[in-house]
Design a protein around this motif. Structure first.
Motif, PDB file in Angstrom:
ATOM      1  N   ARG A   1     -11.189  -3.564   2.800  1.00 25.43           N
ATOM      2  CA  ARG A   1     -10.057  -4.232   1.989  1.00 25.43           C
ATOM      3  C   ARG A   1      -8.937  -3.644   1.868  1.00 25.43           C
ATOM      4  O   ARG A   1      -7.326  -4.332   2.028  1.00 25.43           O
ATOM      5  CB  ARG A   1     -11.195  -4.408   0.344  1.00 25.43           C
ATOM      6  CG  ARG A   1      -9.876  -5.692  -0.507  1.00 25.43           C
ATOM      7  CD  ARG A   1     -10.909  -6.190  -1.168  1.00 25.43           C
ATOM      8  NE  ARG A   1     -11.395  -5.350  -2.180  1.00 25.43           N
ATOM      9  CZ  ARG A   1     -11.918  -4.949  -2.673  1.00 25.43           C
ATOM     10  NH1 ARG A   1     -13.458  -5.286  -1.703  1.00 25.43           N
ATOM     11  NH2 ARG A   1     -12.619  -3.650  -3.621  1.00 25.43           N
ATOM     12  N   ARG A   2      -8.536  -2.553   1.558  1.00 30.12           N
ATOM     13  CA  ARG A   2      -7.549  -1.888   1.692  1.00 30.12           C
ATOM     14  C   ARG A   2      -6.551  -2.360   2.794  1.00 30.12           C
ATOM     15  O   ARG A   2      -5.766  -2.312   3.145  1.00 30.12           O
ATOM     16  CB  ARG A   2      -7.798  -0.569   0.923  1.00 30.12           C
ATOM     17  CG  ARG A   2      -7.770  -0.318  -0.238  1.00 30.12           C
ATOM     18  CD  ARG A   2      -7.383   1.571  -0.591  1.00 30.12           C
ATOM     19  NE  ARG A   2      -8.257   2.288  -0.376  1.00 30.12           N
ATOM     20  CZ  ARG A   2      -9.246   2.648  -0.968  1.00 30.12           C
ATOM     21  NH1 ARG A   2     -10.250   2.013  -1.979  1.00 30.12           N
ATOM     22  NH2 ARG A   2     -10.622   3.259  -0.256  1.00 30.12           N
ATOM     23  N   VAL A   3      -7.907  -1.508   3.959  1.00 40.20           N
ATOM     24  CA  VAL A   3      -6.848  -1.972   5.050  1.00 40.20           C
ATOM     25  C   VAL A   3      -6.613  -2.961   5.561  1.00 40.20           C
ATOM     26  O   VAL A   3      -5.391  -3.221   6.286  1.00 40.20           O
ATOM     27  CB  VAL A   3      -8.492  -1.179   6.283  1.00 40.20           C
ATOM     28  CG1 VAL A   3      -7.874  -2.296   7.566  1.00 40.20           C
ATOM     29  CG2 VAL A   3      -8.429   0.510   6.415  1.00 40.20           C
ATOM     30  N   ARG A   4      -7.512  -3.334   5.155  1.00 41.26           N
ATOM     31  CA  ARG A   4      -6.512  -5.370   5.609  1.00 41.26           C
ATOM     32  C   ARG A   4      -5.097  -6.012   4.989  1.00 41.26           C
ATOM     33  O   ARG A   4      -4.065  -6.436   5.568  1.00 41.26           O
ATOM     34  CB  ARG A   4      -7.992  -6.591   4.773  1.00 41.26           C
ATOM     35  CG  ARG A   4      -9.137  -6.404   5.881  1.00 41.26           C
ATOM     36  CD  ARG A   4      -9.695  -7.545   5.296  1.00 41.26           C
ATOM     37  NE  ARG A   4     -10.469  -7.627   4.180  1.00 41.26           N
ATOM     38  CZ  ARG A   4     -11.227  -7.489   3.284  1.00 41.26           C
ATOM     39  NH1 ARG A   4     -11.994  -6.097   4.145  1.00 41.26           N
ATOM     40  NH2 ARG A   4     -11.741  -7.687   2.399  1.00 41.26           N
ATOM     41  N   LEU A   5      -5.103  -5.127   3.265  1.00 38.89           N
ATOM     42  CA  LEU A   5      -4.146  -5.495   2.857  1.00 38.89           C
ATOM     43  C   LEU A   5      -2.833  -4.548   3.296  1.00 38.89           C
ATOM     44  O   LEU A   5      -1.587  -5.365   3.725  1.00 38.89           O
ATOM     45  CB  LEU A   5      -4.253  -5.317   1.419  1.00 38.89           C
ATOM     46  CG  LEU A   5      -5.739  -5.808   0.700  1.00 38.89           C
ATOM     47  CD1 LEU A   5      -5.856  -5.498  -0.614  1.00 38.89           C
ATOM     48  CD2 LEU A   5      -4.962  -7.702   0.356  1.00 38.89           C
ATOM     49  N   ALA A   6      -3.008  -3.016   4.070  1.00 36.49           N
ATOM     50  CA  ALA A   6      -2.337  -3.178   4.353  1.00 36.49           C
ATOM     51  C   ALA A   6      -1.124  -3.278   5.643  1.00 36.49           C
ATOM     52  O   ALA A   6      -0.378  -3.221   5.588  1.00 36.49           O
ATOM     53  CB  ALA A   6      -2.970  -1.240   5.450  1.00 36.49           C
ATOM     54  N   GLY A   7      -2.727  -3.804   6.759  1.00 36.71           N
ATOM     55  CA  GLY A   7      -2.682  -4.641   7.757  1.00 36.71           C
ATOM     56  C   GLY A   7      -1.849  -5.775   7.877  1.00 36.71           C
ATOM     57  O   GLY A   7      -0.976  -6.294   8.727  1.00 36.71           O
TER      58      GLY A   7
END
Length: 222
Positions: A216-222
Motif C-alpha cells: 500500500r505504501r508503494v502504491r501511494l508513493a507511486g
C-alpha cells in the motif's frame, strides 16, 4: 431501529462494535453522538456509557474537546500484539490437543472441511467466519477461562485489520495449509506440534498484513 434492552448501554456497545468490525464505521472516523443517538432512538446518556465500554476495549479513542473516534490500528500495535496472541493461542492449541475427545476432533474436522470449501470457492468472508469459529473451538477446548478472556480482548483490536490479510496474494491457500497443520497435530494428540503450528499460523498472519501495508505504501508513493 430503536434499541430496547434492560442493559441499554451494553446493547448499544454491541451494535457499534458490530458496525466497526463490519467496516461501516471506518478506522479514524468521528462518532457523531447526536446522529447516532437519533439513529438508535436513544438518549445520549446510554450512548456515552457505550462509548466508554468501547474505549476501554481499545476500539474507540476519546479526544478531549473533540469527541470519540474509531480507533486506528498501527503497524506498531500489530507488531506488539501478534507475538502475544501467538503465545496465548499456541498454549490453547497445546491444551486442546491434550483435552480433545474423538467427538471434538470430528467437529473440528467438519469445520476444516468447510474451511477448505470456502477457500476453493474464494469466499473470503465465509472463510473468515469459519476460521474464527475454529479458533473459538480450540480456545474452548483448552478450558482455560483466563487465556480465553485475554485472547478475546486482544482479538477485538486485531479484528480491525485481520480480514485484510486474506486478500494478500496466495494468503488464502497458505492460511488453509496452516490450519490443516494445526488440525493434524490436534488429531494426532500432539500438544507440542499443535502449539508450534498455531504459533506459525499467527506469525504468518502478521507477515501477510505487513506485506499488504508495504504494498500500500508503494502504491501511494507511486
Amino acid at each position: 431501529m430503536r434499541v430496547v434492552h434492560s442493559s441499554l448501554h451494553q446493547e448499544v456497545a454491541d451494535r457499534l462494535r458490530e458496525r466497526i468490525f463490519d467496516g461501516e464505521l471506518a478506522p479514524g472516523s468521528f462518532l457523531d453522538e447526536v446522529r447516532i443517538a437519533q439513529e438508535l432512538e436513544i438518549s445520549r446518556t446510554p450512548l456515552r456509557e457505550a462509548l466508554k465500554v468501547l474505549t476501554a476495549e481499545g476500539l474507540v479513542r476519546h479526544e478531549p474537546r473533540r469527541g470519540c473516534f474509531v480507533a486506528q490500528v498501527t503497524e506498531q500495535d500489530l507488531d506488539e500484539i501478534f507475538p502475544v496472541i501467538a503465545l496465548l493461542e499456541g498454549r490453547c492449541a497445546y491444551e486442546a490437543a491434550s483435552n480433545a475427545t474423538d467427538a471434538d476432533v470430528q467437529a473440528l474436522e467438519e469445520l476444516h472441511n468447510k474451511l477448505a470449501r470456502h477457500a476453493k470457492a474464494r469466499r473470503v468472508n465465509d472463510y473468515y467466519a469459519t476460521n474464527f469459529a475454529i479458533h473459538e473451538a480450540i480456545i474452548a477446548l483448552a478450558g482455560n477461562r483466563w487465556l480465553a478472556q485475554v485472547i478475546t480482548d486482544l482479538r477485538k483490536i486485531v479484528k480491525l485489520s485481520r480480514l485484510q490479510q486474506l486478500h494478500a496474494p496466495g494468503r488464502l491457500e497458505q492460511s488453509l495449509s496452516e490450519h490443516l497443520a494445526v488440525f493434524a497435530a490436534l488429531k494426532a494428540r500432539d500438544p507440542e506440534g499443535a502449539e508450534a503450528a498455531m504459533k506459525t499460523h499467527l506469525t504468518r498472519q502478521r507477515g501477510a498484513l505487513r506485506e499488504l501495508a508495504r504494498a500500500r505504501r508503494v502504491r501511494l508513493a507511486g
